[in-house]
Design an enzyme around this catalytic site. Structure first.
Site, PDB file in Angstrom:
ATOM      1  N   ARG A 232      32.754   9.445 -12.134  1.00 27.91           N
ATOM      2  CA  ARG A 232      32.908   9.132 -10.612  1.00 27.91           C
ATOM      3  C   ARG A 232      34.453   9.274 -10.302  1.00 27.91           C
ATOM      4  O   ARG A 232      35.011   9.256 -11.174  1.00 27.91           O
ATOM      5  CB  ARG A 232      32.474   7.592 -10.353  1.00 27.91           C
TER       6      ARG A 232
ATOM      7  N   GLU B 188      33.978  12.446  -1.964  1.00 29.43           N
ATOM      8  CA  GLU B 188      32.865  13.639  -1.801  1.00 29.43           C
ATOM      9  C   GLU B 188      32.242  13.550  -0.482  1.00 29.43           C
ATOM     10  O   GLU B 188      32.004  12.731   0.259  1.00 29.43           O
ATOM     11  CB  GLU B 188      31.860  13.344  -2.942  1.00 29.43           C
TER      12      GLU B 188
ATOM     13  N   HIS C 187      29.870  18.116  -7.774  1.00 29.05           N
ATOM     14  CA  HIS C 187      28.968  17.111  -8.204  1.00 29.05           C
ATOM     15  C   HIS C 187      27.512  17.315  -8.544  1.00 29.05           C
ATOM     16  O   HIS C 187      26.633  17.236  -7.998  1.00 29.05           O
ATOM     17  CB  HIS C 187      28.846  16.134  -7.081  1.00 29.05           C
TER      18      HIS C 187
END
Ligand code: NAP
Ligand code: 8YV
Length: 315
Positions: free
Chosen positions: A232, A261, A279
């Site tokens: 993360r 993000e 991601h």
């Protein structure tokens, strides 16, 4: 009578189909007046489905649904859910572990190789016509390099196994030593960063790990070191990372995850020696299908009275 569930956002078509067949589905994302929507369904809703891509689940939503029994989340990371708050109210939180280990581990290995061999720059080298002017500079072998894994869990172990094929030495850091693992345990993250060539971040996000890869850890990794983050964005102090890369205090970075993000700092985009991915750790057709199936199966097992298949337990 079908149980009623609330969906925080759309899911993959096969998941939507299965959920709509088994439940009365209420769409939170499509409600214009969220408070009125929650008040209207409060006495009926027993399940909730969400995922990290739907953003943080507000505790107020959990509080507004007194009959809620289960939150079934898409993805293994549950940092978007206050698990303590949910379980404190008797709500089970289920996630989708294991089915994604292989693909996420593959992506971590790919990032190590992309960084060590400068493969993205090499592609640009061909497309930009620079090859016509001379050969690309030599890059780094990973054979014999030390890879420090921050978070030797389900995915971390898969990464470690795959790294054996490449002749890397694996060391790891976590809150405790795992005596059954063949890799050297480093009780201190900073000391591990000093020792290793690559630091692979694959621990959970959330308040406990926020910013633990800080300036000191990045400096310890150093100008010959590379940071790989497939966990993360919150685990790494992003401004410190940008500064370390820009000032040459850190050798390179391969990043699948970011603090905000899908926003990626322009300063990172401008750097040549970083690899940036959107991601996509688990983003294969096969793995995303299996994750979606598990979201459905967790709800089904719960409502069949068997208990969720993969409930999140306190770390
Ligand atoms: P896991 O099996 O729970 O493993 C997590 C590991 O992190 C454990 O070994 C744990 O070891 C360690 N850890 C936990 N808290 C820590 C702390 N405060 N400090 C240091 N180490 C800590 O989880 P997993 O299934 O491997 O998944 C790991 C994470 O990867 C997920 O939570 C998710 O955020 C991320 N992920 C990203 C993608 C992607 O698309 N990029 C895909 C899947 C997962 P100890 O208990 O010994 O500390
Ligand atoms: C998902 C992930 O894409 O599983 C996780 O923790 O980060 C990814 O596999 C993401 O959670 C989507 O919600």
């Amino acid at each position: 009578m079908k149980p009623e569930i609330v969906l925080m956002g759309g899911m993959m078509p096969h998941v939507m189909e299965a959920l709509e067949a088994a439940y009365v589905v209420h769409r939170y994302d499509q409600a214009t007046d969220k408070a009125a929507f929650l008040a209207e369904i409060a006495d009926k809703v027993r399940g909730l489905a969400t995922g990290g891509h739907h953003g943080a689940l507000d505790n107020a939503v959990i509080d507004a649904l007194p009959k809620l029994e289960i939150i079934s989340s898409f993805g293994v990371g549950v940092d978007h859910v206050d698990v303590g708050h949910a379980t404190g109210k008797g709500v089970v939180v289920a996630n989708t572990p294991d089915v994604l280990n292989d693909d996420v581990a593959n992506l971590a290995i790919a990032l190590i190789l992309m960084c060590s061999r400068q493969l993205v720059a090499a592609d640009r080298f061909v497309r930009g016509g620079q090859w016509l002017e001379g050969a690309m500079p030599l890059q780094q072998a990973i054979r014999g390099k030390i890879v420090g894994i921050l978070g030797l869990g389900r995915i971390g172990k898969d990464i470690a196994t795959k790294l054996q094929v490449f002749g890397c030495e694996v060391v790891y850091h976590g809150r405790r030593e795992q005596a059954d693992q063949p890799y050297r345990y480093c009780p201190d993250l900073l000391a591990m960063a000093k020792d290793c060539d690559y630091l692979v971040v694959i621990c959970p996000g959330g308040p406990e790990t926020e910013g633990i890869v800080d300036r000191a850890v990045l400096d310890a990794l150093g100008p010959e070191g590379t940071l790989i983050n497939v966990a993360r964005g919150s685990v790494v102090d992003e401004p410190a990372l940008v500064a370390a890369l820009a000032e040459g205090r850190l050798g390179g970075a391969g990043l699948d995850v970011f603090a905000e993000e899908p926003e990626v700092p322009q300063a990172l985009i401008d750097l040549e020696h970083v690899v940036l991915l959107p991601h996509v750790g688990s983003a294969t057709v096969q793995t995303r299908k299996a994750m979606g199936d598990l979201v459905v199966d967790n709800l089904a097992a719960h409502f069949a009275g068997k208990g969720a298949l993969t409930p999140v337990t306190a770390g």
